[in-house]
Design a protein around this motif. Sequence first.
Motif, PDB file in Angstrom:
ATOM      1  N   TRP A  24       0.824  -1.213   0.000  1.00 30.49           N
ATOM      2  CA  TRP A  24       0.000   0.000   0.000  1.00 30.49           C
ATOM      3  C   TRP A  24       0.860   1.265   0.000  1.00 30.49           C
ATOM      4  N   PRO A  25       0.663   2.163  -1.001  1.00 33.91           N
ATOM      5  CA  PRO A  25       1.442   3.400  -0.989  1.00 33.91           C
ATOM      6  C   PRO A  25       1.020   4.297   0.166  1.00 33.91           C
ATOM      7  N   LYS A  26       1.990   4.766   0.914  1.00 33.42           N
ATOM      8  CA  LYS A  26       1.695   5.607   2.067  1.00 33.42           C
ATOM      9  C   LYS A  26       1.190   6.972   1.602  1.00 33.42           C
ATOM     10  N   ASP A  27       0.180   7.502   2.309  1.00 36.44           N
ATOM     11  CA  ASP A  27      -0.266   8.856   2.025  1.00 36.44           C
ATOM     12  C   ASP A  27       0.875   9.821   2.290  1.00 36.44           C
ATOM     13  N   ASP A  28       0.968  10.823   1.447  1.00 35.65           N
ATOM     14  CA  ASP A  28       2.015  11.830   1.574  1.00 35.65           C
ATOM     15  C   ASP A  28       1.353  13.133   1.967  1.00 35.65           C
ATOM     16  N   SER A  29       1.508  13.507   3.217  1.00 34.56           N
ATOM     17  CA  SER A  29       0.885  14.753   3.680  1.00 34.56           C
ATOM     18  C   SER A  29       1.547  15.963   3.056  1.00 34.56           C
ATOM     19  N   GLY A  30       2.821  15.840   2.710  1.00 37.58           N
ATOM     20  CA  GLY A  30       3.525  16.917   2.028  1.00 37.58           C
ATOM     21  C   GLY A  30       3.764  18.120   2.913  1.00 37.58           C
ATOM     22  N   ALA A  31       4.554  19.033   2.394  1.00 39.15           N
ATOM     23  CA  ALA A  31       4.807  20.284   3.113  1.00 39.15           C
ATOM     24  C   ALA A  31       3.629  21.223   2.920  1.00 39.15           C
ATOM     25  N   THR A 126      -2.648   9.964 -10.748  1.00 42.34           N
ATOM     26  CA  THR A 126      -1.316   9.412 -10.993  1.00 42.34           C
ATOM     27  C   THR A 126      -0.405  10.452 -11.633  1.00 42.34           C
ATOM     28  N   ASP A 127      -0.984  11.464 -12.278  1.00 41.24           N
ATOM     29  CA  ASP A 127      -0.226  12.586 -12.834  1.00 41.24           C
ATOM     30  C   ASP A 127      -0.336  13.816 -11.939  1.00 41.24           C
ATOM     31  N   TYR A 128      -1.555  14.070 -11.451  1.00 44.93           N
ATOM     32  CA  TYR A 128      -1.760  15.259 -10.618  1.00 44.93           C
ATOM     33  C   TYR A 128      -0.968  15.202  -9.326  1.00 44.93           C
ATOM     34  N   THR A 129      -0.523  14.006  -8.936  1.00 42.45           N
ATOM     35  CA  THR A 129       0.282  13.906  -7.714  1.00 42.45           C
ATOM     36  C   THR A 129       1.546  14.744  -7.797  1.00 42.45           C
ATOM     37  N   LYS A 130       1.961  15.096  -9.009  1.00 40.93           N
ATOM     38  CA  LYS A 130       3.169  15.906  -9.196  1.00 40.93           C
ATOM     39  C   LYS A 130       2.943  17.392  -8.908  1.00 40.93           C
ATOM     40  N   VAL A 131       1.687  17.791  -8.772  1.00 42.02           N
ATOM     41  CA  VAL A 131       1.358  19.202  -8.547  1.00 42.02           C
ATOM     42  C   VAL A 131       1.825  19.650  -7.162  1.00 42.02           C
ATOM     43  N   THR A 132       2.379  20.834  -7.075  1.00 38.49           N
ATOM     44  CA  THR A 132       2.877  21.353  -5.802  1.00 38.49           C
ATOM     45  C   THR A 132       1.720  21.724  -4.875  1.00 38.49           C
ATOM     46  N   LYS A 177       2.511   5.760  -6.842  1.00 36.78           N
ATOM     47  CA  LYS A 177       3.275   6.237  -5.698  1.00 36.78           C
ATOM     48  C   LYS A 177       3.213   7.761  -5.689  1.00 36.78           C
ATOM     49  N   PRO A 178       2.611   8.366  -4.656  1.00 37.46           N
ATOM     50  CA  PRO A 178       2.490   9.826  -4.641  1.00 37.46           C
ATOM     51  C   PRO A 178       3.855  10.499  -4.553  1.00 37.46           C
ATOM     52  N   ALA A 179       4.043  11.531  -5.364  1.00 36.99           N
ATOM     53  CA  ALA A 179       5.325  12.248  -5.367  1.00 36.99           C
ATOM     54  C   ALA A 179       5.178  13.547  -6.142  1.00 36.99           C
ATOM     55  N   VAL A 180       5.488  14.671  -5.493  1.00 33.49           N
ATOM     56  CA  VAL A 180       5.496  15.978  -6.159  1.00 33.49           C
ATOM     57  C   VAL A 180       6.647  16.032  -7.159  1.00 33.49           C
ATOM     58  N   TYR A 181       6.445  16.743  -8.247  1.00 32.62           N
ATOM     59  CA  TYR A 181       7.497  16.892  -9.260  1.00 32.62           C
ATOM     60  C   TYR A 181       8.758  17.497  -8.636  1.00 32.62           C
ATOM     61  N   GLN A 182       9.879  16.876  -8.930  1.00 37.27           N
ATOM     62  CA  GLN A 182      11.165  17.366  -8.458  1.00 37.27           C
ATOM     63  C   GLN A 182      11.953  17.926  -9.640  1.00 37.27           C
ATOM     64  N   PRO A 183      12.286  19.222  -9.608  1.00 35.66           N
ATOM     65  CA  PRO A 183      12.999  19.825 -10.736  1.00 35.66           C
ATOM     66  C   PRO A 183      14.344  19.155 -10.986  1.00 35.66           C
ATOM     67  N   VAL A 198       3.558  19.177 -18.467  1.00 39.94           N
ATOM     68  CA  VAL A 198       3.282  17.989 -19.278  1.00 39.94           C
ATOM     69  C   VAL A 198       3.051  16.767 -18.388  1.00 39.94           C
ATOM     70  N   GLN A 199       3.905  16.588 -17.391  1.00 41.23           N
ATOM     71  CA  GLN A 199       3.813  15.410 -16.532  1.00 41.23           C
ATOM     72  C   GLN A 199       2.706  15.522 -15.498  1.00 41.23           C
ATOM     73  N   GLY A 200       2.365  16.751 -15.087  1.00 41.23           N
ATOM     74  CA  GLY A 200       1.411  16.954 -14.011  1.00 41.23           C
ATOM     75  C   GLY A 200       0.030  17.331 -14.495  1.00 41.23           C
ATOM     76  N   LEU A 201      -0.309  18.613 -14.426  1.00 40.75           N
ATOM     77  CA  LEU A 201      -1.657  19.045 -14.770  1.00 40.75           C
ATOM     78  C   LEU A 201      -2.045  18.689 -16.203  1.00 40.75           C
ATOM     79  N   GLY A 202      -1.089  18.742 -17.122  1.00 42.12           N
ATOM     80  CA  GLY A 202      -1.407  18.406 -18.503  1.00 42.12           C
ATOM     81  C   GLY A 202      -1.775  16.950 -18.696  1.00 42.12           C
ATOM     82  N   HIS A 203      -1.345  16.074 -17.796  1.00 44.87           N
ATOM     83  CA  HIS A 203      -1.550  14.614 -17.822  1.00 44.87           C
ATOM     84  C   HIS A 203      -1.539  14.065 -19.257  1.00 44.87           C
TER      85      HIS A 203
END
Length: 427
Positions: A24-31, A126-132, A177-183, A198-203
């Motif tokens: 199970w992928p752990k929830d990412d509360s994020g900053a 699966t794509d929107y997870t990259k959004v800050t 796997k939840p993960a914000v986009y890393q530059p 392209v990877q995030g909101l554009g899906h």
Amino acid sequence: MKKKILTLFAALLLLLAAAALWLWPKDDSGAPASAAFQSLPAAEKVARGAYLAKAGDCMACHTTRGGVAFAGGRALQTPFGNVIAPNITSDKENGIGSWSADDFWNALHNGKSKNGRLLYPAFPYTDYTKVTRDDSDALYAYFQTVPAHPQANRPHELRFPYNQQLTLAVWRAMYFKPAVYQPDNSKPAEWNRGAYLVQGLGHCIACHSTRNALGASEGGLNGGMIPVLGWYAPSLNSDREAGLGNWQTPHIEQLLKTGISPRATVFGPMAEVVRQSLQHLNDADIGAMALYLKSLPAPDGKPEPYEREKSSEAAAFLAAGAKIYKSQCMDCHGENGEGIPPAYPPLAGNRALTMDEAVNPIRIVLNGGFPPGTAGNPRPYGMPPFSHALNDVEVAAVVSYLRSAWGNNARPVSSVEVNRYRNVPLE
């Protein structure tokens, strides 16, 4: 025997549950949102969110034709049944008016609803997870201003076992796997902005990728059939044959922004994306997306060129297609397939005709179509349908001719392929 089958089925469910819990992928509360974002006036947060909602093309899925904006109800067709898009207006009972910014982030980033239920990836978390978090909170601020509409949500129409949360949990364990986009610090800021969109909101990968038997995207942006809809989303990598490798960057920008360019015109699902989403993005973001797409590496290896059959029957088939082209198509697309761009796209070297998949030209010949009406192309030239004038063999002949003329070199198509798409709904 029946008891044994039920016992085996129960054991299988337990194994699936154990696997889901283990993976199970752990929830990412994020900053939390940055201090700079939190200090913005409310109006600026809302304006930013409205722009990002356009970038994510949220209205396309969450609005039925002729319906209230964002009130949901549109059936998103998948191979597993229909996923019904929910109401995301500010209505407190049926929409997301009672949600907090954390609830919204949890849906966008972790793919979970306010009540903890797992969301289906037809909503592309699966794509929107990259959004800050800043952009998530801006979107939340905007949707809280969308007028409430009390349209009730309909249940999904998925077949067993795809309608089970346990099945979805196993899918998520395998593919999410939840993960914000890393530059990428080795790339310029413009490239990273393009990659983020392209990877995030554009899906973009939701359409421009192959999918496995369980519906997960595979193969990056190398192109793929859009499930159920019956259109082929072409490769967006730098491959010179099927991708964007020999395109000039301004032509990519023009296609994304207006739906037309000297190289191609968008039809089908992409026309909706350009009309409702991409045309509203600013030039800097369109340029960033084009820069990123142009940088994508081509896949390893190069397909062998198609070896055309030399028989008299094959030659006669193409000759019949050439005759149809001369009588029905040449006035707009030119004797040598040069077209009159951007009104009438060129056919010589057109990648819609040179790809192995021929579904797009078949459907365009059968049904015609219009590029999207956009600010940059307010009066689009359309192509009329020929399904009423040409039978399956004739459509196959002219499409096969187009795929063989002026340096194009792709396999011919059969009347059986044409017939397969003759009655496919346009949407």
